[in-house]
Design a protein around this motif. Sequence first.
Motif, PDB file in Angstrom:
ATOM      1  N   LEU A   1      78.209   6.831  13.738  1.00 45.61           N
ATOM      2  CA  LEU A   1      78.628   5.967  12.638  1.00 45.61           C
ATOM      3  C   LEU A   1      79.711   4.985  13.065  1.00 45.61           C
ATOM      4  O   LEU A   1      79.934   3.967  12.406  1.00 45.61           O
TER       5      LEU A   1
ATOM      6  N   VAL B   1      84.036   6.886   5.756  1.00 40.06           N
ATOM      7  CA  VAL B   1      83.126   8.027   5.845  1.00 40.06           C
ATOM      8  C   VAL B   1      83.861   9.309   5.476  1.00 40.06           C
ATOM      9  O   VAL B   1      84.974   9.558   5.938  1.00 40.06           O
TER      10      VAL B   1
ATOM     11  N   VAL C   1      81.170  14.806   5.737  1.00 39.35           N
ATOM     12  CA  VAL C   1      80.039  15.021   6.631  1.00 39.35           C
ATOM     13  C   VAL C   1      79.688  16.509   6.637  1.00 39.35           C
ATOM     14  O   VAL C   1      80.537  17.353   6.893  1.00 39.35           O
TER      15      VAL C   1
ATOM     16  N   PHE D   1      76.270  12.905   4.196  1.00 33.25           N
ATOM     17  CA  PHE D   1      77.607  12.304   4.218  1.00 33.25           C
ATOM     18  C   PHE D   1      77.699  11.239   3.130  1.00 33.25           C
ATOM     19  O   PHE D   1      76.675  10.787   2.575  1.00 33.25           O
TER      20      PHE D   1
ATOM     21  N   ILE E   1      79.816   7.506   1.850  1.00 34.59           N
ATOM     22  CA  ILE E   1      80.577   6.325   2.263  1.00 34.59           C
ATOM     23  C   ILE E   1      81.318   5.806   1.038  1.00 34.59           C
ATOM     24  O   ILE E   1      80.694   5.459   0.034  1.00 34.59           O
TER      25      ILE E   1
ATOM     26  N   ARG F   1      74.621   1.357   3.537  1.00 38.79           N
ATOM     27  CA  ARG F   1      74.237   2.761   3.452  1.00 38.79           C
ATOM     28  C   ARG F   1      72.948   3.021   4.230  1.00 38.79           C
ATOM     29  O   ARG F   1      72.833   3.996   4.977  1.00 38.79           O
TER      30      ARG F   1
ATOM     31  N   ALA G   1      73.579   3.011   7.944  1.00 38.81           N
ATOM     32  CA  ALA G   1      74.234   4.243   8.373  1.00 38.81           C
ATOM     33  C   ALA G   1      73.226   5.379   8.464  1.00 38.81           C
ATOM     34  O   ALA G   1      73.249   6.182   9.406  1.00 38.81           O
TER      35      ALA G   1
ATOM     36  N   ALA H   1      72.543  10.049   2.794  1.00 36.37           N
ATOM     37  CA  ALA H   1      73.837   9.373   2.661  1.00 36.37           C
ATOM     38  C   ALA H   1      73.955   8.825   1.250  1.00 36.37           C
ATOM     39  O   ALA H   1      72.969   8.398   0.652  1.00 36.37           O
TER      40      ALA H   1
END
Length: 396
Positions: free
Chosen positions: A13, A31, A34, A43, A45, A59, A62, A77
């Motif tokens: 990341l 971030v 996780v 995870f 954001i 997103r 990632a 995510a």
Amino acid sequence: MTELTREQVLDALGRVRGPDLDRSIVELKMVSDVFISDGKVYFSITVPAEQAEALEPLRQAAERTVKAIPGVKGVLASLTAERKQGAAPAARPQPPAAAARGHDHGHDHGHNHAHTHGPGHAQPQQQRTKAGVPGIEAIIAVASGKGGVGKSTTAVNLALGLKANGLRVGILDADVYGPSMPRLLGITGRPQQIENRIIVPMENYGIKVMSMGFLVDEGTAMIWRGPMVQSALMQMLREVAWGDLDVLVVDMPPGTGDAQLTMAQQVPLSGAVIVSTPQDLALIDARKGLNMFNKVEVPVLGIVENMSYFIAPDTGNRYDIFGHGGARAEAEKIGVPFLGEVPLTISIRETSDAGTPVVVSDPEGPQAAVYREIAGKVWTEVKARSGRAAPAIVFE
């Protein structure tokens, strides 16, 4: 193969540029949370609320980056939008329902969208119009103010009672930390995934079921914070092929935390069923659940008094082990329906542990009759409120 680590994820990341295109999302401390389980990476954001929709490509980038790590089986995510205290939500149109499945994981739920009510339903503050689930007429949540009151047992027998009364029923196990439905319904194995990563729910006794317990091994500790719980709940709700259901029963975790607020604020609920035992301590916690639903304007369909009394199997004598009538008195006091008394019996415990709930293992017995009667009262309350475009949630 070496075990996947959090450091590997963060290292990957670190190659994803943030909104300023200068520093990475790791350098910008965007971030968080996780979590890795069985090769799957979860995870979140953190982004400004007003930029959540615009940063959806971030997103997705990632997710793609993490998915490219050797050994990664899947990625989930979510964008977590934080607002400053007292800040008003940004007005943003609700995306069409189909958009919930338009990108990799359908992460409409990861955003902090603001919504507006339709005609005739003006609501105070930031009440939202919540996108329903296609094919599901009503959503009922079963919840409790505290653990240990028989919430999940009540939820599964309520669902089976609704099915016995002729309805098409599904059940969503929203207790991410302690999923019970696989054991209560005697279901093992993993659900199948079809096109667009939609999950086919498991099924037994004629009801469709989705639970985190199907996705992780029993005994796995789910060490998740709020954003992870929210993402998992919305994925299990909106990315599952439920088909056409009259009612979806949601087995909520105990208390009034992230899971309850997520369901109440993002899902159109027909109402909540509160489950309590008769004693004062349980009723105090049940009031907290009632107050939470009142604050988010979710109707309370009624209260169930579980473990209401005990009938000795050898003598037939009745014992009010936890007291008796407290939930009925509380319902009358606050003006919500009292749905019924469920006795404390060995058969309910044994059939639940065996994955053969009493409503299906002894359908003509007195305990099954109690649950079918409660189910009938709940459905009557739901239909009485059907003029409001909200499905129902049942609380234990």
